[in-house]
Design a protein around this motif. Structure first.
Motif, PDB file in Angstrom:
ATOM      1  N   GLY A   1       0.820  -1.206   0.000  1.00  0.00           N
ATOM      2  CA  GLY A   1       0.000   0.000   0.000  1.00  0.00           C
ATOM      3  C   GLY A   1       0.854   1.255   0.000  1.00  0.00           C
ATOM      4  N   GLY A   2       0.258   2.382   0.369  1.00  0.00           N
ATOM      5  CA  GLY A   2       0.981   3.645   0.373  1.00  0.00           C
ATOM      6  C   GLY A   2       0.706   4.419  -0.903  1.00  0.00           C
ATOM      7  N   PHE A   3       1.372   5.571  -1.025  1.00  0.00           N
ATOM      8  CA  PHE A   3       1.210   6.393  -2.220  1.00  0.00           C
ATOM      9  C   PHE A   3       2.229   5.972  -3.276  1.00  0.00           C
ATOM     10  CE2 PHE A   3      -0.494   9.460   1.011  1.00  0.00           C
ATOM     11  CZ  PHE A   3      -1.784   9.555   0.489  1.00  0.00           C
ATOM     12  N   VAL A   4       1.738   5.595  -4.435  1.00  0.00           N
ATOM     13  CA  VAL A   4       2.628   5.256  -5.540  1.00  0.00           C
ATOM     14  C   VAL A   4       2.538   6.402  -6.546  1.00  0.00           C
ATOM     15  CG1 VAL A   4       3.197   3.582  -7.324  1.00  0.00           C
ATOM     16  CG2 VAL A   4       2.162   2.809  -5.177  1.00  0.00           C
ATOM     17  N   TRP A   5       3.663   7.118  -6.686  1.00  0.00           N
ATOM     18  CA  TRP A   5       3.695   8.280  -7.586  1.00  0.00           C
ATOM     19  C   TRP A   5       4.021   7.791  -8.995  1.00  0.00           C
ATOM     20  CZ3 TRP A   5       3.092  13.536  -5.967  1.00  0.00           C
ATOM     21  CH2 TRP A   5       2.852  13.679  -4.586  1.00  0.00           C
ATOM     22  N   ALA A   6       3.052   7.961  -9.876  1.00  0.00           N
ATOM     23  CA  ALA A   6       3.241   7.446 -11.230  1.00  0.00           C
ATOM     24  C   ALA A   6       2.843   8.512 -12.251  1.00  0.00           C
ATOM     25  CB  ALA A   6       2.391   6.195 -11.426  1.00  0.00           C
ATOM     26  N   PRO A   7       3.453   8.451 -13.454  1.00  0.00           N
ATOM     27  CA  PRO A   7       3.119   9.444 -14.481  1.00  0.00           C
ATOM     28  C   PRO A   7       1.708   9.196 -15.031  1.00  0.00           C
ATOM     29  CG  PRO A   7       4.701   7.824 -15.323  1.00  0.00           C
ATOM     30  CD  PRO A   7       4.476   7.498 -13.893  1.00  0.00           C
ATOM     31  N   TRP A   8       0.970  10.270 -15.244  1.00  0.00           N
ATOM     32  CA  TRP A   8      -0.406  10.158 -15.733  1.00  0.00           C
ATOM     33  C   TRP A   8      -0.633  11.226 -16.793  1.00  0.00           C
ATOM     34  CZ3 TRP A   8      -4.984  13.102 -13.457  1.00  0.00           C
ATOM     35  CH2 TRP A   8      -6.196  12.677 -14.054  1.00  0.00           C
ATOM     36  N   CYS A   9      -1.338  10.828 -17.854  1.00  0.00           N
ATOM     37  CA  CYS A   9      -1.558  11.746 -18.974  1.00  0.00           C
ATOM     38  C   CYS A   9      -2.669  12.760 -18.679  1.00  0.00           C
ATOM     39  CB  CYS A   9      -1.927  10.950 -20.221  1.00  0.00           C
ATOM     40  SG  CYS A   9      -3.464  10.011 -20.029  1.00  0.00           S
ATOM     41  N   GLY A  10      -3.421  12.525 -17.624  1.00  0.00           N
ATOM     42  CA  GLY A  10      -4.504  13.437 -17.294  1.00  0.00           C
ATOM     43  C   GLY A  10      -5.834  13.003 -17.874  1.00  0.00           C
ATOM     44  N   ASN A  11      -5.819  11.895 -18.617  1.00  0.00           N
ATOM     45  CA  ASN A  11      -7.024  11.415 -19.269  1.00  0.00           C
ATOM     46  C   ASN A  11      -7.890  10.580 -18.317  1.00  0.00           C
ATOM     47  OD1 ASN A  11      -8.862  10.072 -20.999  1.00  0.00           O
ATOM     48  ND2 ASN A  11      -7.464  10.494 -22.710  1.00  0.00           N
TER      49      ASN A  11
ATOM     50  N   ALA B   1      -0.545   4.211 -17.986  1.00  0.00           N
ATOM     51  CA  ALA B   1      -1.601   3.344 -18.521  1.00  0.00           C
ATOM     52  C   ALA B   1      -1.811   3.444 -20.025  1.00  0.00           C
ATOM     53  CB  ALA B   1      -2.912   3.631 -17.794  1.00  0.00           C
ATOM     54  N   CYS B   2      -1.093   4.379 -20.697  1.00  0.00           N
ATOM     55  CA  CYS B   2      -1.263   4.515 -22.145  1.00  0.00           C
ATOM     56  C   CYS B   2       0.013   5.082 -22.762  1.00  0.00           C
ATOM     57  CB  CYS B   2      -2.480   5.396 -22.457  1.00  0.00           C
ATOM     58  SG  CYS B   2      -2.173   7.167 -22.285  1.00  0.00           S
ATOM     59  N   PRO B   3       0.128   5.105 -24.088  1.00  0.00           N
ATOM     60  CA  PRO B   3       1.379   5.575 -24.704  1.00  0.00           C
ATOM     61  C   PRO B   3       1.539   7.095 -24.720  1.00  0.00           C
ATOM     62  CG  PRO B   3       0.088   4.139 -26.181  1.00  0.00           C
ATOM     63  CD  PRO B   3      -0.802   4.555 -25.092  1.00  0.00           C
ATOM     64  N   GLU B   4       0.519   7.829 -24.264  1.00  0.00           N
ATOM     65  CA  GLU B   4       0.592   9.295 -24.274  1.00  0.00           C
ATOM     66  C   GLU B   4       1.700   9.797 -23.332  1.00  0.00           C
ATOM     67  OE1 GLU B   4      -1.632  11.622 -25.884  1.00  0.00           O
ATOM     68  OE2 GLU B   4      -2.146   9.811 -27.036  1.00  0.00           O
ATOM     69  N   ALA B   5       2.178  11.013 -23.607  1.00  0.00           N
ATOM     70  CA  ALA B   5       3.149  11.634 -22.713  1.00  0.00           C
ATOM     71  C   ALA B   5       2.427  12.107 -21.450  1.00  0.00           C
ATOM     72  CB  ALA B   5       3.798  12.817 -23.412  1.00  0.00           C
ATOM     73  N   ALA B   6       3.091  11.934 -20.314  1.00  0.00           N
ATOM     74  CA  ALA B   6       2.526  12.442 -19.058  1.00  0.00           C
ATOM     75  C   ALA B   6       3.257  13.721 -18.718  1.00  0.00           C
ATOM     76  CB  ALA B   6       2.726  11.420 -17.959  1.00  0.00           C
ATOM     77  N   SER B   7       2.552  14.683 -18.164  1.00  0.00           N
ATOM     78  CA  SER B   7       3.244  15.926 -17.826  1.00  0.00           C
ATOM     79  C   SER B   7       3.644  15.943 -16.352  1.00  0.00           C
ATOM     80  CB  SER B   7       2.333  17.112 -18.124  1.00  0.00           C
ATOM     81  OG  SER B   7       1.107  16.925 -17.459  1.00  0.00           O
ATOM     82  N   MET B   8       3.057  15.051 -15.571  1.00  0.00           N
ATOM     83  CA  MET B   8       3.347  15.094 -14.128  1.00  0.00           C
ATOM     84  C   MET B   8       3.162  13.728 -13.485  1.00  0.00           C
ATOM     85  SD  MET B   8      -0.261  16.832 -13.273  1.00  0.00           S
ATOM     86  CE  MET B   8      -1.673  16.102 -14.071  1.00  0.00           C
ATOM     87  N   ARG B   9       3.656  13.644 -12.258  1.00  0.00           N
ATOM     88  CA  ARG B   9       3.440  12.451 -11.440  1.00  0.00           C
ATOM     89  C   ARG B   9       2.353  12.748 -10.416  1.00  0.00           C
ATOM     90  NH1 ARG B   9       6.976   8.302 -11.668  1.00  0.00           N
ATOM     91  NH2 ARG B   9       8.685   8.875 -13.059  1.00  0.00           N
ATOM     92  N   VAL B  10       1.468  11.762 -10.225  1.00  0.00           N
ATOM     93  CA  VAL B  10       0.403  11.931  -9.230  1.00  0.00           C
ATOM     94  C   VAL B  10       0.396  10.707  -8.311  1.00  0.00           C
ATOM     95  CG1 VAL B  10      -1.072  13.404 -10.650  1.00  0.00           C
ATOM     96  CG2 VAL B  10      -1.276  10.923 -10.835  1.00  0.00           C
ATOM     97  N   PRO B  11      -0.083  10.874  -7.073  1.00  0.00           N
ATOM     98  CA  PRO B  11      -0.091   9.748  -6.134  1.00  0.00           C
ATOM     99  C   PRO B  11      -1.321   8.863  -6.303  1.00  0.00           C
ATOM    100  CG  PRO B  11      -0.749  11.769  -5.016  1.00  0.00           C
ATOM    101  CD  PRO B  11      -0.481  12.150  -6.437  1.00  0.00           C
ATOM    102  N   PHE B  12      -1.074   7.591  -6.564  1.00  0.00           N
ATOM    103  CA  PHE B  12      -2.149   6.600  -6.604  1.00  0.00           C
ATOM    104  C   PHE B  12      -2.185   5.850  -5.274  1.00  0.00           C
ATOM    105  CE2 PHE B  12      -1.269   7.231 -11.086  1.00  0.00           C
ATOM    106  CZ  PHE B  12      -2.488   7.057 -11.700  1.00  0.00           C
ATOM    107  N   ALA B  13      -3.364   5.509  -4.800  1.00  0.00           N
ATOM    108  CA  ALA B  13      -3.479   4.678  -3.591  1.00  0.00           C
ATOM    109  C   ALA B  13      -4.876   4.118  -3.493  1.00  0.00           C
ATOM    110  CB  ALA B  13      -3.181   5.514  -2.340  1.00  0.00           C
ATOM    111  N   LYS B  14      -4.995   3.005  -2.776  1.00  0.00           N
ATOM    112  CA  LYS B  14      -6.319   2.569  -2.376  1.00  0.00           C
ATOM    113  C   LYS B  14      -6.757   3.489  -1.240  1.00  0.00           C
ATOM    114  CE  LYS B  14      -5.744  -2.251  -3.603  1.00  0.00           C
ATOM    115  NZ  LYS B  14      -5.622  -3.626  -3.123  1.00  0.00           N
ATOM    116  N   ALA B  15      -8.054   3.694  -1.119  1.00  0.00           N
ATOM    117  CA  ALA B  15      -8.481   4.686  -0.134  1.00  0.00           C
ATOM    118  C   ALA B  15      -9.717   4.242   0.624  1.00  0.00           C
ATOM    119  CB  ALA B  15      -8.763   6.012  -0.833  1.00  0.00           C
ATOM    120  N   TYR B  16      -9.912   4.864   1.796  1.00  0.00           N
ATOM    121  CA  TYR B  16     -11.142   4.664   2.558  1.00  0.00           C
ATOM    122  C   TYR B  16     -12.274   5.433   1.922  1.00  0.00           C
ATOM    123  CZ  TYR B  16      -8.975   2.019   6.170  1.00  0.00           C
ATOM    124  OH  TYR B  16      -8.336   1.013   6.842  1.00  0.00           O
TER     125      TYR B  16
END
Ligand SMILES: [Zn+2]
Length: 485
Positions: free
Chosen positions: A429-439, A470-485
């Motif tokens: 668990g925890g915050f996993v910072w991963a690149p995301w395209c914003g889509n 999750a896709c071939p697009e360029a990501a402009s930033m990293r965002v934190p993914f996590a499971k949540a309450y």
């Protein structure tokens, strides 16, 4: 002798551990109506302290030279009000409780029990606001709200809960945004970090996670000990959506009619759930001193009557000295329990500092401090014990934040690999910072496949040249993914 109450350990069953603490520390109990909660005195005393910390900050802040003030609006909302803002009605009606009868008769118009108060408050705002001179209007209310909960959990998700909801109206969009960001920073982050001793991430919700009817939702997120995230508070830039729906208009400085710009913001008794999960351990509740209803407990230890007299004399004197430093203290005089039982009992209830005084301590001119956060025992000279106790509380407050910060740092990582994101969110668990395209499609796919969500888009999101996870697009930033309450 009564046996000390035992609780399930975190490693054995985290969610049972949580329930055990809530019930055995007598913070709350299940109410006759499923999903509702009785907040018992131990729990309510924490809420009183927390809400007064929030209230003080709310009243001390404001924009455009005005400060927030408290008011109270009714519990019932006419059905037609709720229907006026389309997204809002769609978001809330499914979880509303509805009153159909009153005074023994069927009502002409159904009344909804407030799930939140935008609609009923803004109807009044449209009456009260007519000129730019009436702005900004900065109101807060402390209230209960009802959102029918299908999977209830004490404090975290209850059908009825207590909260504060702020609702403001402004001349400009800039000022409304300033308000929403200021509340997040100066009221919520400040209370959660400096009083609750819980470090948070701050940022914006993604569009799919916004409050129904808002242009933007700002939020703070914390990490619990099981590696799941918990949303601690939100503030919303409502734009002019509700102003149009409720016709909240004002004459501007040039004499033209304009719609106001609005915000709303709230935190609830859910914060108590976060407080429990962030700091507590297998012996029970751990409370930061700033929120502990009882900060210090003195447990006298004696065998003979002669010892008793001497020990109680010293303990009573120390109790007075501690009170004079502004610290709340209780001298445990219960005759029916042995010291060992009392230790467990106060540990379960989360009292930050226990002072033990026995005949040998008195002979040595000292007392024993048992620190609830670390379990450590230290000695303090009797003559300086009151002052030392106050200092120790400050250290415990600081130590709890540092411990939680360390946990957050140790449970935050970066990855560009989708399989690894899945694995980490599944295992540690925890915050996993991963690149995301914003889509939104990628966001949804990740959520469906991993149950992890983009918790927020941080204000200072790290830039990246990587491709979206999750896709071939360029990501402009990293965002934190996590499971949540
Ligand atoms: Zn993508």
């Amino acid at each position: 002798m009564p046996k000390a109450k035992e609780i399930t350990s975190r490693s054995e069953n985290y969610s049972q551990w949580y329930n055990d603490i809530v019930l055995k520390a007598e913070l709350a109990d299940h109410a006759p109506v499923r999903g509702c909660m009785v907040i018992r005195p131990n729990g309510f005393a924490i809420w009183e302290k927390l809400s007064s910390e929030l209230d003080r900050r709310i009243k001390a802040t404001g924009v455009a030279g005005r400060k927030h003030r408290n008011a109270y609006f009714p519990l019932f909302i006419p059905e037609s009000y709720l229907a006026r803002e389309a997204e809002h009605v769609e978001g809330f009606v499914p979880e509303c409780a509805v009153v159909t009868h009153g005074g023994g008769k069927e009502l002409e118009e159904k009344l909804y029990i407030r799930p939140t108060s935008e609609t009923v408050m803004y109807e009044m705002y449209s009456k009260w606001i007519s000129s730019y001179r009436d702005l900004p209007l900065l109101l807060n209310q402390w209230a209960n709200v009802v959102r029918w909960e299908l999977r209830p959990r004490l404090f975290l998700r209850t059908t009825e809960f207590l909260w504060q909801e702020g609702h403001t109206a402004h001349e400009t969009h800039e000022e409304a945004i300033e308000e929403a960001l200021m509340i997040l920073r100066d009221v919520y982050v400040d209370t959660v970090e400096s009083v609750m001793a819980i470090p948070v991430l701050r940022g914006k919700k993604t569009p799919s996670q916004r409050f129904p009817g808002a242009l933007d939702t700002y939020c703070i997120e914390a990490l619990m000990q099981d590696g799941k995230a918990l949303q601690m508070g939100t503030t919303h830039d409502l734009g002019q959506n509700f102003a149009r729906a409720f016709n909240v208009r004002y004459q501007d400085r040039k004499g033209k009619m304009q719609y106001v710009w609005q915000t709303s913001w709230g935190v609830s008794t859910r914060l108590i759930g976060a407080l429990i999960m962030a700091h507590s351990d297998d012996s029970g509740l751990v409370l930061p001193p700033k929120l502990a209803p009882i900060q210090v407990v003195i447990v006298p230890i004696y065998k003979s009557d002669e010892q008793k007299q001497k020990v109680l004399e010293v303990a009573t004197k120390l109790e007075k000295e501690i009170l004079e430093t502004g610290v709340s203290v209780e001298l445990d005089l219960r005759e029916e329990f042995k010291p060992g039982y009392k230790f467990y009992d106060w540990e379960m209830r989360g009292v930050p500092l226990r002072i033990e005084i026995g005949p040998r301590d008195i002979e040595a001119g000292q007392v024993t401090f048992a620190h609830r956060d670390s379990g450590e025992k230290t000695q303090a000279p009797l003559a300086a014990a009151a002052q030392k106790a106050a200092e120790t509380l400050t250290d415990i407050q600081k130590g709890l934040f540092e411990k939680a910060k360390k946990f957050l740092d140790e449970h935050s990582c970066e990855t560009d690999d989708y399989e690894e994101l899945k694995k980490i969110t599944d295992e540690s668990g925890g915050f996993v910072w991963a690149p995301w395209c914003g889509n939104q499609e990628c966001e949804q796919r990740i959520q469906d496949e991993t149950k992890a969500t983009v918790r927020l888009v941080p204000f200072d999101a790290p830039q990246t040249n990587a491709k979206c996870i999750a896709c071939p697009e360029a990501a402009s930033m990293r965002v934190p993914f996590a499971k949540a309450y």
